[in-house]
Design a protein around this motif. Structure first.
Motif, mmCIF file in Angstrom:
data_model
loop_
_atom_site.group_PDB
_atom_site.id
_atom_site.type_symbol
_atom_site.label_atom_id
_atom_site.label_comp_id
_atom_site.label_asym_id
_atom_site.label_seq_id
_atom_site.Cartn_x
_atom_site.Cartn_y
_atom_site.Cartn_z
ATOM 1 N N ALA A 48 0.807 -1.222 0.000
ATOM 2 C CA ALA A 48 0.000 0.000 0.000
ATOM 3 C C ALA A 48 0.840 1.272 0.000
ATOM 4 O O ALA A 48 0.424 2.292 -0.540
ATOM 5 C CB ALA A 48 -0.946 -0.004 1.200
ATOM 6 N N GLU A 49 2.047 1.237 0.578
ATOM 7 C CA GLU A 49 2.864 2.459 0.677
ATOM 8 C C GLU A 49 3.673 2.754 -0.587
ATOM 9 O O GLU A 49 4.329 3.777 -0.694
ATOM 10 C CB GLU A 49 3.803 2.383 1.889
ATOM 11 C CG GLU A 49 4.870 1.317 1.794
ATOM 12 C CD GLU A 49 4.441 -0.054 2.320
ATOM 13 O OE1 GLU A 49 5.301 -0.924 2.427
ATOM 14 O OE2 GLU A 49 3.247 -0.245 2.626
ATOM 15 N N THR A 50 3.634 1.853 -1.575
ATOM 16 C CA THR A 50 4.404 2.021 -2.802
ATOM 17 C C THR A 50 4.009 3.309 -3.518
ATOM 18 O O THR A 50 2.839 3.658 -3.600
ATOM 19 C CB THR A 50 4.187 0.819 -3.739
ATOM 20 O OG1 THR A 50 4.530 -0.374 -3.042
ATOM 21 C CG2 THR A 50 5.042 0.943 -4.990
ATOM 22 N N GLN A 51 5.017 4.012 -4.019
ATOM 23 C CA GLN A 51 4.783 5.277 -4.713
ATOM 24 C C GLN A 51 5.554 5.313 -6.023
ATOM 25 O O GLN A 51 6.512 4.551 -6.217
ATOM 26 C CB GLN A 51 5.236 6.446 -3.834
ATOM 27 C CG GLN A 51 4.484 6.549 -2.538
ATOM 28 C CD GLN A 51 5.005 7.681 -1.680
ATOM 29 O OE1 GLN A 51 5.613 8.623 -2.172
ATOM 30 N NE2 GLN A 51 4.758 7.600 -0.386
ATOM 31 N N TRP A 96 9.569 4.435 -6.890
ATOM 32 C CA TRP A 96 10.163 3.341 -6.125
ATOM 33 C C TRP A 96 10.807 2.336 -7.077
ATOM 34 O O TRP A 96 10.429 2.210 -8.239
ATOM 35 C CB TRP A 96 9.108 2.657 -5.277
ATOM 36 C CG TRP A 96 8.782 3.400 -4.013
ATOM 37 C CD1 TRP A 96 8.777 4.749 -3.830
ATOM 38 C CD2 TRP A 96 8.395 2.831 -2.776
ATOM 39 N NE1 TRP A 96 8.415 5.058 -2.555
ATOM 40 C CE2 TRP A 96 8.173 3.888 -1.878
ATOM 41 C CE3 TRP A 96 8.211 1.535 -2.329
ATOM 42 C CZ2 TRP A 96 7.784 3.685 -0.562
ATOM 43 C CZ3 TRP A 96 7.819 1.337 -1.023
ATOM 44 C CH2 TRP A 96 7.616 2.401 -0.150
ATOM 45 N N ALA A 104 11.905 2.011 -1.459
ATOM 46 C CA ALA A 104 11.747 3.463 -1.550
ATOM 47 C C ALA A 104 12.941 4.027 -2.320
ATOM 48 O O ALA A 104 14.003 3.395 -2.384
ATOM 49 C CB ALA A 104 11.665 4.068 -0.164
#
Length: 176
Positions: free
Chosen positions: A31-34, A37, A46
């Motif tokens: 879910a935190e993938t942006q 990355w 990250a």
């Protein structure tokens, strides 16, 4: 979450329920993938902590010259950041304050033994100190500053031995 990966980098993220064509290169991602990355085919990372960092297959590594320079900057920041003495006083430890302590010690050595001076321990604390008190304070500050140099030397050895290869590892080491 779904992430579209091109040349190992995330270029697009969509919610889990998005319908995408299988040929577009989307994979399931945390879910935190942006965007930006790195994806090595198995895990998402990250972005690096510095533009010149490189992916070695498991972590971002930073060139040694940059790590050595950052190590010195951390030492200077810590050295100039002040300290708490054994008596509980907050004391300025920047180069100017260290010099003023040395000057005050030299001054008091030339004065009669009972002489006391007004001394700014920090920008908010003042004390009347005699030679013995000022020397004790100066020695505590000197020990603190020496500890900063010792830490820098220790971390430099870890960089040289490849035990520290990223700015994050360097940050972690200076937090201890």
């Amino acid at each position: 979450m779904k992430a579209r990966v091109i040349n190992n980098y995330v270029v697009e993220v969509l919610p889990d329920d998005a319908i995408v064509h299988p040929d577009l290169g989307f994979v399931t991602a945390p879910a935190e993938t942006q965007i930006g990355w790195y994806h090595d085919g198995h895990a998402f990372m990250a972005p690096p902590d510095h533009p010149s960092s490189q992916w070695d297959g498991s972590v971002w590594s930073t060139p040694k010259p940059l790590l050595f320079a950052e190590n010195e900057a951390r030492r200077k920041t810590k050295e100039n950041g002040g300290m708490t003495t054994s008596a509980g006083f907050q004391v300025a430890t920047d180069s100017e304050s260290q010099g003023k302590m040395g000057d005050a010690v030299a001054y008091l050595k030339e004065m009669p033994p009972a002489t006391q001076i007004d001394f700014a321990i920090s920008d908010q604390q003042f004390a009347q100190l005699d030679l013995t008190s000022l020397m004790a304070l100066s020695l505590e500050v000197a020990a603190y500053v020496q500890g900063c140099f010792t830490k820098q030397k220790e971390v430099a050895g870890m960089i040289e031995a490849d035990a520290i290869t990223s700015l994050q590892q360097l940050n972690d080491e200076w937090q201890e």
